[in-house]
Design an enzyme around this catalytic site. Structure first.
Site, PDB file in Angstrom:
ATOM      1  N   LYS A  71       0.823  -1.219   0.000  1.00  0.00           N
ATOM      2  CA  LYS A  71       0.000   0.000   0.000  1.00  0.00           C
ATOM      3  C   LYS A  71       0.856   1.267   0.000  1.00  0.00           C
ATOM      4  CE  LYS A  71      -2.359   0.851   3.848  1.00  0.00           C
ATOM      5  NZ  LYS A  71      -1.439  -0.125   4.308  1.00  0.00           N
ATOM      6  N   THR A  73       4.048   1.503  -0.767  1.00  0.00           N
ATOM      7  CA  THR A  73       4.819   1.479  -2.011  1.00  0.00           C
ATOM      8  C   THR A  73       3.991   2.024  -3.163  1.00  0.00           C
ATOM      9  OG1 THR A  73       6.094  -0.429  -1.246  1.00  0.00           O
ATOM     10  CG2 THR A  73       6.061  -0.020  -3.620  1.00  0.00           C
ATOM     11  N   ARG A  94       2.233   8.357   7.034  1.00  0.00           N
ATOM     12  CA  ARG A  94       2.518   8.205   8.464  1.00  0.00           C
ATOM     13  C   ARG A  94       3.995   7.904   8.694  1.00  0.00           C
ATOM     14  NH1 ARG A  94      -0.800   3.321  10.178  1.00  0.00           N
ATOM     15  NH2 ARG A  94      -0.206   2.724   8.074  1.00  0.00           N
ATOM     16  N   LYS A 105       7.035  -6.843  10.862  1.00  0.00           N
ATOM     17  CA  LYS A 105       6.462  -6.188   9.689  1.00  0.00           C
ATOM     18  C   LYS A 105       7.508  -5.418   8.891  1.00  0.00           C
ATOM     19  CE  LYS A 105       2.681  -3.041   8.395  1.00  0.00           C
ATOM     20  NZ  LYS A 105       3.438  -1.924   7.833  1.00  0.00           N
ATOM     21  N   ALA A 273      -3.455   1.144  12.591  1.00  0.00           N
ATOM     22  CA  ALA A 273      -4.863   1.077  12.196  1.00  0.00           C
ATOM     23  C   ALA A 273      -5.592  -0.103  12.821  1.00  0.00           C
ATOM     24  CB  ALA A 273      -4.984   1.008  10.683  1.00  0.00           C
ATOM     25  N   PHE A 301      -3.209  -0.751   7.166  1.00  0.00           N
ATOM     26  CA  PHE A 301      -3.780  -2.089   7.011  1.00  0.00           C
ATOM     27  C   PHE A 301      -4.897  -2.107   5.973  1.00  0.00           C
ATOM     28  CE2 PHE A 301      -1.905  -2.761  11.386  1.00  0.00           C
ATOM     29  CZ  PHE A 301      -0.902  -3.588  10.936  1.00  0.00           C
ATOM     30  N   PHE A 381       3.481  -8.634  -9.674  1.00  0.00           N
ATOM     31  CA  PHE A 381       4.631  -9.501  -9.409  1.00  0.00           C
ATOM     32  C   PHE A 381       4.977 -10.236 -10.695  1.00  0.00           C
ATOM     33  CE2 PHE A 381       3.331  -8.573  -5.189  1.00  0.00           C
ATOM     34  CZ  PHE A 381       4.362  -8.881  -4.325  1.00  0.00           C
ATOM     35  N   TRP A 409       7.184  -0.910  -7.746  1.00  0.00           N
ATOM     36  CA  TRP A 409       8.295  -1.472  -6.975  1.00  0.00           C
ATOM     37  C   TRP A 409       9.505  -1.651  -7.887  1.00  0.00           C
ATOM     38  CZ3 TRP A 409      11.755  -5.427  -6.896  1.00  0.00           C
ATOM     39  CH2 TRP A 409      12.423  -5.674  -5.684  1.00  0.00           C
TER      40      TRP A 409
END
Length: 556
Positions: A71, A73, A94, A105, A273, A301, A381, A409
């Site tokens: 998210k 990224t 954030r 994480k 979140a 999240f 991907f 990415w």
């Protein structure tokens, strides 16, 4: 293949003064923290106050899985792509918590060629905002216990102290502690608790406050305990407000850094979140809207948590109106929701994709209830197949959503052009008629049940006796009009982390309720969720180091 931290460390950053010029911010508007970080001054906020607002784009995601969604990224890559298209865009994100950085994480600076930098600074101490919040929180705790020790003039019932200490680290043994052990001068013996800093009320207050006056008002309204006769005791009652505000004097100012492609990014505040309201600060978002034509922000999240709280708490309190929502998914995550083991996600499996895509379907339905146009993007991907991608594209378009592939990415802004064009098309040709899910004057139980049924898909809500009693007390204190902040597992639409996909035939179990009177919302704690996480068996901290030359390794 280079790691995220290697890509970030190889980046050539511009001085932050040069980055700021892109959005009309001069050096006089900045309070520099070295060459590449700065805070925005109060004078800057005042100068921008009458500028026209840009468009607001929220980036959210399906429920997180071990397969990854990306998210942040995607948010960063989308902003970079807007720059490639000649659009004046800015990010509002954030700050990362140290807990996940050293836990499981990882950090929150994006990934690959869609990152904000300096990445190591951001993921570690940054400009000290979290330390200031921790200090202000624990100052209030110290003043509270000292008041009880020094005669307890307010008649505070030590059994009804509700203020918890905090620490920005995953430390499970601090969840429930006993303080005051020792001799008489060491304070009254009582049970105490810790939460992680990002779940603290002061974090929420900092992120919801409009200015210093509003910050002090909210700090003063914090309920720390109840007296023997049942009356709430506040930070104002303890004369703690001014000192707390002094600690937060600089922390309330938004921070500016840059992406790998030099797009400006305001990074400020960091509530989780799953156990807090999951959005960056109101001040940063409002400043970003004044600086650029397009402000791209994200909420933590899945959309059942971060987006719901962004829309029902932050937008309600700050009078924000989102113009578009980007919903991030990956084929890998959808197949994981369809029952495929993590090691097998690289293999084409349309049956599992069809089974798992119901999770995406529910999030689409939820977001459409807010009357804001939705763009679904697949974070691509290399293992994705054309058949899988086309299935998801058709699925989304049949449900009235725009669709775009994202390859940010791997390719940075160039990989987000398709997504940027889809978002621009929505901003130019579709209308947002945003409205929160529930009204202020609904009873708290109705608000909780509305979220549980409409967003999670639950059949209903059960309450512990203590939770129901606290809801009655909060209502009797005149705070029943507050919105609700649900503390729930991020891994499922239900309150059971093991129920993937689109669960049905379940109830949400509210075991605890408390009011954050300064933040002006009511927290409902569901299932087994903890407000102080623990470290995993093999924490990420094991792999983090610094070389003799001062270069950090293993942060990602």
């Amino acid at each position: 293949m280079k790691s995220d931290i290697e890509i970030a460390q190889e980046a050539v950053m511009l001085p932050i003064t040069e980055v700021a010029k892109q959005v009309g911010i001069t050096q006089d508007d900045l309070e520099l923290y070295g060459k590449y970080k700065a805070k925005l001054s109060d004078e800057c906020m005042s100068r921008l106050e009458n500028a026209q607002d840009g468009k607001l784009v929220l980036v959210t995601a399906i429920n997180p899985t071990p397969a990854g969604e990306g998210k942040t990224t995607t948010s960063i890559g989308l902003a970079q792509a807007m720059g490639k298209l000649g659009k004046n865009a800015i990010l509002a994100l954030r700050e990362p918590s140290l807990g996940p950085c050293f836990g499981i994480k990882g950090g929150a600076a994006g990934g690959g060629y869609a990152q904000v930098v300096p990445m190591e600074d951001l993921n570690l101490h940054f400009t000290g905002d979290f330390h200031a919040i921790t200090s202000a929180n624990n100052l209030l705790a110290a003043i509270l216990d000292n008041h009880i020790q020094q005669g307890n003039e307010l008649g505070i019932d030590p059994r009804q102290v509700v203020w918890k200490r905090c620490l920005d680290m995953n430390d499970r043994v601090l969840r429930n502690v006993v303080v005051g052990l020792g001799n008489k001068m060491d304070g009254m013996v009582r049970e105490d608790h810790f939460v992680i800093t990002v779940a603290s009320e002061i974090m929420a207050i900092l992120c919801l406050a409009n200015d210093m006056h509003d910050l002090k008002r909210r700090l003063g309204n914090i309920i720390v305990a109840y007296s023997f006769d049942g009356k709430p005791v506040t930070a104002n009652d303890l004369n703690a407000t001014g000192a707390m505000a002094a600690l937060l004097k600089d922390a309330i100012k938004p921070n500016m850094i840059q992406t790998l492609e030099h797009t400006p990014a305001l990074v400020h505040g960091g509530p989780f979140a799953n156990i807090a309201h999951g959005c960056n600060s109101v001040r940063a978002t409002k400043m970003a809207l004044k600086m650029a034509d397009i402000c791209i922000t994200e909420a933590g999240f899945g959309a059942d948590l971060g987006a719901e709280k962004f829309l029902d708490i932050k937008c309600r309190k700050a009078d924000l109106n989102p113009d578009a929502i980007v919903l991030v998914a990956t084929i890998r995550a959808l197949k994981y929701n369809g029952g495929v083991a993590k090691d097998d996600l690289k293999d084409e499996n349309l049956d599992a994709l069809k089974k798992g895509i119901v999770n995406l379907e529910k999030h689409i339905e939820n977001l459409q209830k807010y009357n804001v146009p939705v763009v679904v993007t697949l974070n691509s991907f290399v293992t994705d197949t054309e058949a899988e991608t086309e299935f998801v594209r058709n699925f989304c378009e049949e449900r009235g959503c725009s669709f775009a592939l994202s390859e940010v990415w791997e390719h940075g802004g160039d990989g987000g052009i398709q997504l940027a064009n889809a978002v621009l098309d929505v901003l130019e040709n579709k209308t947002s008629n945003f409205k929160p899910l529930y009204e202020d004057d609904m009873p708290l139980t109705d608000k909780i049940e509305t979220i549980a049924k409409e967003i999670y898909g639950a059949d209903g809500v059960t309450y512990s006796p203590a939770a129901r009693k606290e809801l009655e007390r909060i209502t009797s204190l005149g705070m029943g009009h507050f919105p609700v902040c649900m503390a729930k597992t991020q891994y499922s639409l239900s309150d059971d982390a093991k129920k993937l996909g689109r669960p049905s035939d379940f109830e949400i179990n509210v075991r605890e309720v408390y009011v954050s009177a300064g933040a002006e919302f009511v927290v409902a704690v569901t299932g087994a969720i903890m407000t102080m996480p623990g470290l995993p068996k093999k924490p990420a901290a094991y792999g983090i180091d610094v070389t003799d030359e001062g270069v950090i390794t293993g942060l990602f």
